[in-house]
Write a protein that holds these residues in place. Structure first.
Motif, short mmCIF file in Angstrom:
data_model
loop_
_atom_site.label_atom_id
_atom_site.label_comp_id
_atom_site.label_asym_id
_atom_site.label_seq_id
_atom_site.Cartn_x
_atom_site.Cartn_y
_atom_site.Cartn_z
N ILE A 68 12.06 7.14 6.79
CA ILE A 68 11.49 6.16 5.87
C ILE A 68 10.46 5.35 6.64
O ILE A 68 10.72 4.91 7.77
N SER A 69 9.28 5.15 6.04
CA SER A 69 8.22 4.38 6.68
C SER A 69 7.84 3.17 5.85
O SER A 69 8.22 3.07 4.70
N GLU A 70 7.02 2.31 6.46
CA GLU A 70 6.58 1.04 5.86
C GLU A 70 7.69 0.00 5.95
O GLU A 70 8.71 0.09 5.26
N ILE A 73 9.55 -1.57 3.00
CA ILE A 73 10.29 -0.54 2.25
C ILE A 73 11.56 -0.18 3.03
O ILE A 73 12.63 0.00 2.45
N GLN A 76 14.19 -2.93 2.58
CA GLN A 76 14.88 -2.83 1.28
C GLN A 76 15.86 -1.66 1.30
O GLN A 76 16.97 -1.75 0.73
N TYR A 77 15.48 -0.58 1.92
CA TYR A 77 16.37 0.58 2.05
C TYR A 77 17.65 0.19 2.80
O TYR A 77 18.76 0.49 2.35
N MET B 94 11.40 6.40 -1.32
CA MET B 94 10.30 7.36 -1.47
C MET B 94 9.38 6.97 -2.61
O MET B 94 8.16 7.03 -2.51
N PHE B 97 7.36 4.15 -1.46
CA PHE B 97 6.41 4.62 -0.45
C PHE B 97 5.19 5.25 -1.11
O PHE B 97 4.05 4.93 -0.77
#
Lengths: 225, 224
Positions: A68-70, A73, A76-77, B94, B97
């Protein structure tokens, strides 16, 4: 409490990056053990290129083989996966919206305005200082409204917006100490001045944001001293 | 009078995202049209930081920034289907993203390709195509980015469905070609015709005029 083993969770990053700091702080809040894979400045590892082919940037969170990137984000994940741990986002949808709004503001406006402020000179520096100061005044207002007299944007505990802004201001207070500017001002932004100290002293943050002396070392290097 | 109000302009692609979310979920709302050359005192009061549309007003409380508003809608009207975000945290990450990718990369590059000419346009197109490839791959085996029904990322990419052909007509250039991006073009068509969405498109001739005028102004300003 996370049951997964340390190797299940990896963070690709570099310690000075405020974006990477966000991810590590979030994992600490949830007491999730992780492997910190440090990228060398100036080169990108195969793992980074594979796990973030779109942006090729840090931070990347790798959890159970999925990337997972950013940073926001990722945060939140983390909040959603380790849901039994302390919450990062507030529960009320409107409060969540306010925190998301200001977190986006930090990324879209505030952080860009901070860029190269410590190496700028003369008129350019003055213009940058004015921009950053304006941003801080807005964030101070947001802090007063959000914290409702408590220590953090999130209330008694650090939350999403604290995590979003904290590393940025952690750096900013080092820039201030270098001299020549005073961005975090006790008169204009008293709440934020107190907040950044509380944030940096928090258990989840200590060890992620190094002592001010170490930050100063890096800043001096950037200035070419 | 609905408890939800949406501040928009007739053409704003960002505001349209919110129109779509509200329509698709069947949430009642009032529309307030703004003239950005003469902003209402309400807009300035509700979005003092950016002074832009969209702004959603719910029970008197304002929310700005399209992504923030979409998440708010999703989290507030929990009984209204379809869900814009999936349940699984990784799938949610995702969706977020790809939505961010669209605004960070695709939107500015397509815009560049639209307003520039010659070599600048060529370079912008190459970069746009490089990035659109990711979207093409993401669409494999899916009708929408959200699966069977439109989701978060579909709404944020929705502008592609109508504006690309407007830009292509005005600039006289192919921005997204059939051979390289068959899945993307199919997606654009599906989104264009999707229920609740198909009634919301701003009038095409008005868009052509607007973007033609804008392109001419911007090109005239370019240093020679």
């Amino acid at each position: 409490m996370a049951n997964s083993s340390c190797s299940d969770v990896k963070v690709l990053g570099a310690w000075p990056s405020p974006f990477v700091m966000r991810v590590r702080i979030a994992l600490n809040i949830k007491s999730v053990k992780y492997e910190f894979l440090e990228e060398t400045i100036g080169s990108k590892s195969q793992l980074l290129l594979q796990s973030n082919p779109v942006y090729k940037k840090i931070p990347v969170l790798i959890h159970g083989g999925k990337s997972i990137s950013e940073s926001l984000i990722i945060v939140q994940y983390i909040d959603e996966v380790w849901s039994s741990g302390p919450s990062i986002l507030p529960s009320d949808p409107y409060d969540r919206a306010i925190e998301r709004f200001w977190a986006a503001y930090v990324d879209d406006k505030f952080f860009p305005s901070m860029q190269l402020i410590n190496t700028a000179q003369g008129e350019e520096k003055a213009a940058k200082v004015e921009q950053v100061t304006e941003g801080l005044v807005l964030l101070e207002e947001a802090f007063q409204k959000s914290s409702k007299g408590k220590a953090f944007f999130g209330g008694d505990r650090i939350g999403f917006l604290d995590i979003a802004l904290g590393p940025m201001l952690g750096w900013l207070r080092a820039i201030d100490k270098m001299g020549g500017v005073k961005l975090l001002d006790e008169v204009k932004t008293p709440g934020l001045v107190q907040w950044v100290e509380s944030f940096c002293a928090d258990g989840a943050v200590k060890g992620v944001i190094p002592d001010i002396e170490k930050l100063l070392e890096i800043l001096e290097k950037m200035k070419g001293n | 009078m609905a408890e939800v109000k949406l501040f928009r302009t007739w053409s704003s692609t960002f505001a349209l995202r919110i129109v779509w979310a509200l329509e698709v979920k069947g949430i009642e709302y009032d529309m307030i049209y703004e003239d950005l050359s003469n902003k209402s005192s309400m807009l300035l009061q509700y979005n003092p930081v950016y002074k832009k549309v969209p702004v959603l007003l719910h029970k008197g409380k304002p929310i700005s920034e399209s992504f923030v508003i979409l998440e708010y809608i999703e989290e507030t009207w929990t009984s209204k289907t379809p869900s814009l975000l999936p349940g699984d945290p990784y799938q949610r990450a995702m969706a977020r993203f790809w939505a961010k990718f669209g605004d960070d990369k695709i939107l500015p590059l397509i815009w560049e390709a639209f307003i520039k000419q010659g070599k600048d346009q060529e370079e912008a197109l190459i970069a746009a195509h490089e990035n659109l490839k990711y979207l093409e791959v993401e669409l494999r085996g899916k009708k929408f980015l959200g699966g069977e029904t439109v989701g978060f990322a579909d709404l944020t990419f929705g502008w592609l469905a109508n504006l690309v052909s407007v830009f292509e007509e005005v600039a006289g250039v192919t921005l997204i070609d059939h051979e390289k991006f068959p899945l993307l073009l199919t997606w654009m068509k599906n989104f264009m015709d999707a229920p609740k969405i198909r009634e919301t498109w701003p009038p095409r001739d008005k868009l052509i005029n607007k973007y033609r005028a804008l392109r001419e102004t911007l090109i005239a300003k370019e240093p020679k």
